[in-house]
Design an enzyme around this catalytic site. Structure first.
Site: not given
Length: 334
Positions: A32, A30, A176, A180, A36
């Site tokens: 990051g 995983i 952003y 995405k 969060g």
């Protein structure tokens, strides 16, 4: 046969069962994980009661590992290991993958990302490139290193934390959303090839999620130098967008733990929006192939019916508060 005299080639039955369990455990990488969704998911999988996963939780800066260490507790060093990985650095990715036994990654969760809000006149091209490099090319670098092994084994699950903004652009999230959208198109193309190699590919599309990531994006927006924008645009960003930002998250926001639960679901679909409260917004896009409907509705919500929009958010916030309160009392409401 008594355990003490078992003669099977693989050793005693207890040893073989232990080895089978170890082999069945899936390696999960995983990205990051300093906060969060990444942190929540790493801890959730590491604490799995069936011990199905060995989690390699990675982050760009290991100086930020303390919250993850504290959340992992006694699982640290057992079902969870913390490693350095920068999705913007090919050598960093290679070093991390090579440090995993047999380079075997059964589940890849591409979660690392960065946000950027505000008028494009006030953003530098370098800032925009950094967002694209992290959110889009970061995923590409991971897959260039990990995908060939999965294809060779004809086994693996790739989970990408995308966003509803990969489906529908939102005011002052231009760059952003672009990053995405790129992720969504890339994965939609790749999914066809993945099927041929018996690989699973899942796009997780959260709406607003209340995390440190979002707080930082908001704080950066508050500090933005708006001198390059015209007065009307600067006013729009400050008194409409930023003013409603917190209210939207308080009304529609999910927790990182909510999103983590979704990822653990059996046989997830190719696309999964985690927030049912936000789904009507994205459904507008599919309702009108011309694309005019969602843009027109968003425009009217923001600029013509802002008081009704604000009142609706407050109403949703109240309903969710009451629901949580009754749930805590053990009496779920309808």
């Amino acid at each position: 046969i008594p355990h003490s005299v078992a003669k099977e080639p693989g050793g005693c039955c207890k040893c073989r069962n232990s080895e089978l369990k170890r082999m069945a455990r899936r390696n999960v990488l995983i990205t990051g994980c300093s906060s969060g969704i990444g942190l929540a998911l790493a801890v959730k999988m590491a604490k799995d009661e069936q011990k199905r996963f060995k989690v390699y939780a990675t982050m760009r800066n290991l100086a930020k590992k303390q919250p993850l260490e504290e959340a992992a507790g006694h699982r640290l060093g057992k079902t969870l290991e913390i490693k350095q990985l920068d999705v913007c650095d090919e050598q960093s990715i290679k070093t991390c993958v090579n440090s995993i036994p047999d380079r075997r990654i059964d589940v890849l969760v591409s979660n690392a990302g960065m946000g950027l809000i505000g008028p494009i006149e006030c953003q530098t091209i370098e800032e925009m490139k950094t967002v694209m490099d992290t959110n889009f090319f970061g995923l590409v670098r991971l897959l260039k290193e990990i995908l060939p092994d999965m294809k060779r084994r004809k086994s693996g699950h790739i989970v990408i934390i995308s966003s509803v903004m990969g489906i529908q652009g939102i005011l002052f999230n231009d760059v952003y959303a672009a990053s995405k959208f790129a992720v969504e198109g890339f994965c939609e193309s790749l999914a066809i090839q993945a099927l041929k190699f018996k690989l699973q590919l899942s796009l997780i599309e959260p709406g607003p999620v209340v995390t440190e990531f979002e707080r930082k994006v908001f704080e950066d927006g508050m500090k933005m130098d708006l001198s390059a924008a015209d007065e009307e645009t600067a006013e729009m960003f400050t008194n409409i967008y930023l003013k409603n930002y917190k209210q939207i998250f308080q009304s529609l926001g999910q927790s990182a733990e909510d999103v983590a639960e979704i990822i653990l679901a059996e046989n997830p679909p190719f696309r999964h929006q985690t927030n049912t409260l936000y789904t009507p917004m994205t459904t507008l896009k599919y309702a009108d192939p011309n694309g005019d409907l969602p843009i027109d509705i968003f425009y009217k919500m923001v600029f013509q019916h802002d008081k009704i929009f604000s009142a609706s958010l407050n109403f949703i916030k109240l309903l969710r508060w009451r629901s949580r309160k009754s749930f805590d009392l053990g009496k779920p409401s309808q």
